[in-house]
Design an enzyme around this catalytic site. Structure first.
Site, short mmCIF file in Angstrom:
data_model
loop_
_atom_site.label_atom_id
_atom_site.label_comp_id
_atom_site.label_asym_id
_atom_site.label_seq_id
_atom_site.Cartn_x
_atom_site.Cartn_y
_atom_site.Cartn_z
N CYS A 86 84.89 15.58 -31.81
CA CYS A 86 85.77 14.37 -32.22
C CYS A 86 86.68 13.46 -31.58
O CYS A 86 87.53 13.71 -32.19
CB CYS A 86 86.78 15.69 -32.74
SG CYS A 86 86.25 17.31 -33.44
N HIS A 335 92.27 14.35 -40.88
CA HIS A 335 90.99 13.76 -39.24
C HIS A 335 89.63 14.46 -39.71
O HIS A 335 88.83 15.29 -40.32
CB HIS A 335 91.43 15.95 -38.59
CG HIS A 335 90.44 15.79 -37.77
ND1 HIS A 335 89.74 14.89 -36.42
CD2 HIS A 335 89.58 17.11 -36.85
CE1 HIS A 335 88.43 15.04 -35.37
NE2 HIS A 335 89.21 16.24 -35.82
#
Lengths: 391, 391
Positions: A86, A335
């Site tokens: 991420c 996200h």
């Protein structure tokens, strides 16, 4: 060592767009970023591209960097895909800064993309644990929310904190995201709703978990030698910090903080010559609510165990002393894994150039971005300075 | 801009080691590289790590960089995974050079690893086309050997070249690899055998295709400011070049060369201040025999269409004017995807420090590495100079 400046940044909306290709998303973000370079920019001005992507979406399996840059006509410059789960986007920004400081490039694209909504069952199953540790976490059945749930349990056990404090992160970030037209979950939520949400992995409920999204974000950086050619804005990358850590929780000394964030922050503050007190806003990696609390402490916004107090007192609200996640954060803005870190830089650009609309802060000078890979296996932090604003 | 120097490099054997983990392979290469730093090196000396891996092997799915560096105790420094298909390792070296030139790091690990022998059926199926273009090549049934077969067909059609010329690449590279104790297929082959091998994708036969391998390779680079602390050797990264191109063949102007290699070579030669004539040896990306022929021409070793002549005349033999792939190349030494580019740098280190055993060249001054991603979607080229050898 030449300084790097942020001369443009843009992004797609974050959301679920199963009908859109990753190349199309990238192209939209690229064009958006180019349009926002005040003095204009030609494709031929770009010396290099760095593309962050986790790449679980099953599109181009190798070379996904060149696959998106060729789609916008950049099929000649050096292009490197970086992946740190991420934090791929944050590391893409860092690599772009290194390219500029090295003297090997003057104008560099730092970008990221991800497609998360159109995945096969197998990939989704992988994804649930993909950013945790594979051998001792995922393959033994621990989901990614389960990893952060263990950190949340430890935190609630150790400090004067309650699940309600976790829910305050959702209330604040959804409040911000409701003012962001690019947000994936751009609606407000009440504390009651956030507290009453169904459990995902105790003590984390649905409102303590961010969505995963489709999207792309692009930041354009230029060296101090050429920045004048593109803009009168002076958004300097004042400090860069990065660090890694054990990928699996079990190997770490503590569940009550991310040492990679602490180390990276120390480096970034040191290089920027600032303290946390100097910051006017921050975009932090709130993949789960507990992650935002830990970030406050790892980044030095408060002492250990005091993060809930900051939330209760509204210190990190948009009108507080240190607004955090004015964009809506991962929780509300969304996200899209590889695009998240560069998406944070888009918020910095918006805030520094008066483009933040209803989220606009008054003349911020220093802004920080904090992008975490996995449960803290890698962190990239940047401190940006708007040199137009005097201290 | 500070210069970067190669102070150590090491690798595992390349081969099929389904019983060994990717972490174990990385650790062996890391220790091998550290041992070969003349003056010794401490783990705490390393400021940053870059890890190249395609990552199709299905191990740690995100954060595979930190997953291997933590295994050798480097669980704190900035660690970035880069992926540009088969050029991941070459781009890792390039990023390490940028880190040093940027002033942000003094000692950087450039590394790569891959596990190819222990894969599930699905992953193997993906792999066959993974480094080609996904949407228009792999999903329509084109294998990766099929992609290079199209280039070989075009070449044989256009120039005075025969399948036997392709087979000469195998004969030369196997001859070299037979002298390399780290080689995956470390045996000689005759021209008759190489010509008579079964067809894979016409006109390419088995001996025109490299194997894929398990393995890891690590290069340690240091800035000019600290190189004295580690070694008296002076192996300078004299020139770096990289470029990208359309990922899919169909979008390109020609099948008769890789424009990414041409562009990257031009940059690397220019920065190093050398011509192809100055080179004493080169490690080129011979994933398929046709790739080595194209490399000769793209890198300026000869004019278009003349590559077969170089092979026929022995110019690129170990005792020729410009030995190519003294290590055995991908064909014989092996091709552990993410480790291939850093593995080429190990051969440079061996040749420059007199460690190349039966492959040793006499006092080379300039050596080149050429690492290609996919069928030419990305290329990274480095020119190394042994400053101890006068021109």
């Amino acid at each position: 060592m030449r300084d790097a400046y942020l001369i443009g940044a843009g992004q797609t909306a974050f959301g679920a767009f199963p009908e859109r290709s990753y190349r199309e998303l990238f192209a939209e973000a690229y064009e958006h970023a180019c349009e926002r370079v005040d003095g204009g920019i030609e494709q031929t001005d770009i010396d290099e591209a760095v593309v962050g992507s986790l790449g679980v979406g099953g599109r181009q399996l190798g070379l996904s960097g060149p696959a998106v840059t060729e789609h916008v006509g950049l099929h000649n410059v050096p292009c490197t895909r970086v992946e740190n789960a991420c934090a791929a986007g944050g590391f893409a920004v860092r690599q772009a800064v290194q390219a500029i400081r090295s003297g090997m490039a003057d104008v560099v694209l730092a970008s990221g993309f991800e497609v998360m909504s159109d995945m096969s069952g197998d990939v989704t199953k992988y994804w649930l644990g993909v950013s945790g540790e594979t051998e001792w976490e995922r393959l033994t059945g621990t989901t990614f929310s389960g990893v952060y749930a263990q950190m949340a349990s430890a935190y609630l056990d150790r400090y004067d904190a309650t699940p309600e404090d976790l829910s305050r992160v959702a209330v604040k970030n959804h409040g911000n995201g409701a003012k962001n037209p690019k947000a994936h979950l751009g609606f407000e939520c009440s504390l009651d709703d956030a507290v009453a949400a169904p459990e995902v992995a105790a003590p984390l409920n649905l409102y303590h978990c961010c969505p995963t999204s489709d999207g792309a974000a692009v930041a354009i950086l230029a060296s101090e030698d050429v920045v004048d050619n593109y803009t009168d804005e002076r958004i300097r990358v004042a400090g860069v910090g990065a660090a890694s850590d054990h990928v699996g929780l079990a190997e770490r000394d503590s569940y009550l903080g991310l040492s990679a964030t602490e180390t990276a922050a120390e480096t970034a503050y040191d290089r920027a010559g600032v303290d946390p007190d100097d910051l006017d806003f921050a975009e932090v990696h709130d993949c789960f609510a507990i992650a935002e609390l830990l970030a406050y402490e790892d980044l030095g916004f408060c002492e250990r165990g005091e993060a809930p107090q900051l939330l209760r007192e509204g210190v990190t609200d948009p009108d507080g002393d240190l607004p955090v996640n004015t964009s809506g954060g991962l929780k509300s803005k969304g996200h899209p894994i590889g695009a998240t870190g560069t998406g944070q830089v888009v918020e910095v650009f918006d805030q520094f150039t008066g483009r933040a609309g209803d989220r606009q802060l008054a003349e911020p000078r220093y802004g920080l971005t904090h992008n975490v890979g996995g449960s803290g296996g890698a962190t990239a932090i940047h401190v940006f300075e708007n040199e137009e604003v005097s201290g």
